[in-house]
Design an enzyme around this catalytic site. Structure first.
Site, PDB file in Angstrom:
ATOM      1  N   SER A 207      39.700  43.751  32.781  1.00 47.53           N
ATOM      2  CA  SER A 207      40.818  43.874  32.097  1.00 47.53           C
ATOM      3  C   SER A 207      41.038  42.304  31.973  1.00 47.53           C
ATOM      4  CB  SER A 207      41.251  44.698  32.915  1.00 47.53           C
ATOM      5  OG  SER A 207      43.056  44.219  32.662  1.00 47.53           O
ATOM      6  N   GLU A 330      42.442  53.796  27.681  1.00 48.35           N
ATOM      7  CA  GLU A 330      43.102  53.266  28.611  1.00 48.35           C
ATOM      8  C   GLU A 330      44.171  52.631  28.221  1.00 48.35           C
ATOM      9  OE1 GLU A 330      40.684  49.747  29.538  1.00 48.35           O
ATOM     10  OE2 GLU A 330      39.059  49.538  28.216  1.00 48.35           O
ATOM     11  N   HIS A 431      42.213  53.111  32.398  1.00 47.34           N
ATOM     12  CA  HIS A 431      42.260  51.399  32.355  1.00 47.34           C
ATOM     13  C   HIS A 431      41.631  51.493  33.654  1.00 47.34           C
ATOM     14  CE1 HIS A 431      41.940  47.621  31.229  1.00 47.34           C
ATOM     15  NE2 HIS A 431      42.546  47.037  33.014  1.00 47.34           N
TER      16      HIS A 431
END
Length: 527
Positions: A207, A330, A431
Site C-alpha cells: 500500500s 482492492e 486490499h
C-alpha cells in the site's frame, strides 16, 4: 565503519540474550526459538523541537549495552479501524527505529556467512500504522528463508508526508522518505552485525509502503541502498506537485488556527494538537476530493526530482529486479470499513473522474469516455468498486511494470485468493489481505474471523508458495518457488504475463487486457 559479528563454536554465552555491535553502540535482543529479535533499534535521533520537521539525524552514540527487547514509541497518528494497533503501544516523536529478526544457527556457520536482507515498509495511507504491528512479525519469514528481516518505523501524516516547506525554511518535504533512506543507510552500515549481507538488500512494502518503494526506485538519494524491490499494491500515481502541497499546507494551518506568519510555532506546539488537526485534514480531503489523499510524497526537485510514474515510463527508475502486483478486489475493504480514503460509491467515483479530467489538460472527453466504457456497471456499487481499484492500484502497478521492464527484470502478480468467510462478506481478495500470506502470520482459529467458514489449510499452502517465491527473489533475484510450483515468467509489455496467486497458481497472458485498451499507456495521476 561497519559493525562486526562474532561467530564460532557455541559456548555458554551463546544461549544468552543476543548482543550485536552497531556503529552507535551495542544492542541487546532476545531469543525467540531459532530466531534472534531486536526491537526498536534507533537509526536516527528523536525528531523533536527544532528537528520536528527536519531530515533525520544520526542517533547519539551510547555506552554500555542498549536494551532492544521491547517496542518504543510509534509515530504519532489518529487511530482508526483501517489499521488496528495492538494495545500497549504508545505514540511519541521518538519513533525513528527499526526491528531486526535474524536466524540463529549455533555452530553451523563458523565462517560468518552473510544472509540476504529484506527491509519492510508498512502501509497505512501515509498516515497510519507501525512496524510494531503483529502482522509484520518477521520470525517465520526469517526462519523459512534463512534471511534477515528488518521492519522500519518512520514518521507519518503531518510529521512525515505533509509538505509544509511553502510555509518557511523550518520545514522539509518528504520526511517519511528521508527517514526510510536513513534506515537503509543504517542497514548498509550495521546489518552485518546481525548476520545480514549489506550487498544483498531487498526493499519491500505494501500500500503506501509500496508507494514509498516505487518513489525510492526513482530517487537519486536511494541509489545503491537496495538491490531488489517488491511493491505490493502500490499507489504509484498518488504523488503531489508543489502547488497542491502548498494548498494542503495552508488548510492545515487553518485547522491549527495559525496565520502563515506564525507557522514556526508548529515546532513547539503540543504534538497532540498537531495529530488532532491532521486527523481532521486526513478525513476532510478525500471526502471533498475523492481519489486524493491529504498526505503523500511530493515532487520536491531533490529527493523526488519529478513524478515517479513519469520516471518509470521514461525508463529512469533504478536498475534493480522488481516484483509488483495488486489484489483482485482492492477497493472492497474500504467499502467494508466505510473509509473515505478510497471512493467506493458511484457518486464519489464520478466526482473523482471529473476532478481527474479537470486537472489533466490532455484528458479529452473522448479519452474519459473510453475509460468509463470499460465499466458498464459504473452507476452501480460493483462498477464503482472496480473503477476505484483500477484507478488507485491496478493501472499504476501496470504502468510501473511497463516502464521498469524496459531495462530490468520485472515480474507481475495478482493475488486472487479469498477464504470462504471473506467471499461471504463480499471482501474477496481485498486490499492488504495478502499480508498474512507474505509473513506467514495467521491468527488462531478462534481469533481469526477470516477462517470462521474454513479455508485455513488452503491458505497455509498458498502462504508457503508466496513466501518461497519472495524469499527466492530476495536470495537469487528470481521468484522461483523451488518446489515444483508454476514457472513465473518475467513481465514483458508485449505480452504482459502475470502470475495469478490463488488456490493453484496460474500464468495468464495480459489478464487486464481490456483495461489497458481503455486506460491507454499514458499514466493518469491523482496528484
Amino acid at each position: 565503519m561497519r559493525a562486526e559479528l562474532s561467530a564460532g563454536v557455541p559456548g555458554p554465552d551463546d544461549f544468552a540474550d543476543p548482543i550485536a555491535r552497531t556503529v552507535y553502540g551495542d544492542v541487546r535482543g532476545v531469543r525467540e526459538g531459532a530466531i534472534s529479535v531486536w526491537r526498536s533499534i534507533p537509526y536516527a535521533g528523536a525528531p523533536t523541537g527544532a528537528a520536528r520537521f527536519a531530515p533525520p539525524r544520526p542517533p547519539q552514540p551510547w555506552d554500555g549495552v542498549r536494551d532492544c527487547t521491547r517496542f518504543g514509541q510509534i509515530a504519532p497518528q489518529s487511530m482508526g479501524p483501517m489499521v488496528p494497533i495492538e494495545s500497549g503501544l504508545t505514540m511519541g516523536e521518538d519513533c525513528l527505529w527499526l526491528n531486526v529478526w535474524s536466524p540463529r544457527h549455533e555452530g553451523s556457520d563458523p565462517a560468518g556467512r552473510s544472509r540476504p536482507v529484506l527491509v519492510w515498509l508498512h502501509g497505512g495511507a501515509y498516515c497510519l500504522g507501525t512496524a510494531a504491528q503483529e502482522i509484520y512479525d518477521g520470525r517465520k519469514l526469517a526462519l523459512a528463508g534463512d534471511v534477515v528481516i528488518v521492519a522500519v518505523n518512520y514518521r507519518l501524516g503531518a510529521l512525515g508526508f505533509l509538505d509544509l516547506s511553502s510555509l518557511g525554511d523550518d520545514f522539509v518535504p518528504n520526511l517519511g522518505l528521508h527517514d526510510q533512506i536513513a534506515a537503509l543507510e543504517w542497514v548498509r552500515d550495521n546489518i552485518a552485525a546481525f548476520g545480514g549481507d549489506p550487498g544483498n538488500v531487498t526493499l519491500f512494502g505494501e500500500s503506501s509502503g509500496a508507494g514509498c518503494v516505487t518513489a525510492l526506485l526513482t530517487s537519486p538519494r536511494a541509489a545503491g541502498l537496495f538491490h531488489k524491490a517488491i511493491a505490493q499494491s502500490p499507489p504509484a500515481t498518488t504523488v503531489f506537485g508543489p502547488e497542491r502541497a502548498a494548498a494542503v499546507a495552508r488548510r492545515f494551518l487553518e485547522l491549527m488556527e495559525l496565520p502563515a506568519s506564525r507557522a514556526a510555532e508548529l515546532l513547539e506546539c503540543p504534538i497532540d494538537r498537531i495529530v488532532a488537526a491532521a486527523g481532521v485534514l486526513l478525513d476532510e480531503v478525500p471526502l471533498k476530493e475523492p481519489g486524493r489523499l491529504a498526505a503523500a510524497p511530493v515532487v520536491d526537485g531533490d529527493l523526488l526530482p519529478t513524478y515517479p510514474i513519469d520516471q518509470f515510463q521514461h525508463g529512469r527508475s533504478h536498475r534493480v529486479p522488481l516484483i509488483v502486483g495488486t489484489n483482485k478486489d482492492e477497493a472492497s475493504l474500504f467499502r467494508l470499513l466505510r473509509s473515505p480514503i478510497l471512493p467506493v460509491t458511484p457518486d464519489a467515483v464520478n466526482t473523482m473522474l471529473r476532478d481527474v479530467a479537470a486537472s489533466h489538460p490532455g484528458m479529452s472527453p473522448e479519452r474519459l469516455a473510453e475509460i468509463t466504457s470499460a465499466y458498464p456497471d459504473l452507476s452501480k456499487p460493483r462498477g464503482a468498486l472496480a473503477m476505484s481499484t483500477d484507478a488507485a492500484f491496478r493501472m499504476p502497478a501496470h504502468w510501473v511494470a511497463d516502464g521498469h521492464a524496459q531495462h530490468s527484470p520485472t515480474w507481475m502478480y495478482r493475488f486472487d485468493y479469498a477464504t470462504p468467510m471473506l467471499r461471504a462478506a463480499r471482501v474477496g481478495a481485498g486490499h492488504a489481505t495478502e499480508l498474512p500470506y507474505v509473513f506467514g502470520n495467521f491468527g488462531t482459529i478462534n481469533h481469526d474471523p477470516t477462517f470462521w467458514l474454513g479455508g485455513r489449510k488452503t491458505a497455509m499452502e498458498i502462504s508457503g508458495r508466496i513466501m518461497r517465491r519472495w524469499l527466492a527473489f530476495a536470495t537469487y533475484g528470481v521468484p522461483a518457488a523451488i518446489d515444483g510450483s508454476k514457472h513465473w515468467p518475467p513481465y514483458r509489455p508485449s505480452a504482459r504475463r502475470a502470475l495469478v496467486l490463488d488456490t493453484a497458481d496460474r500464468v495468464v497472458d495480459d489478464p487486464d487486457r481490456d483495461l489497458h485498451t481503455a486506460w491507454g499507456q499514458r499514466a493518469v495521476g491523482f496528484s
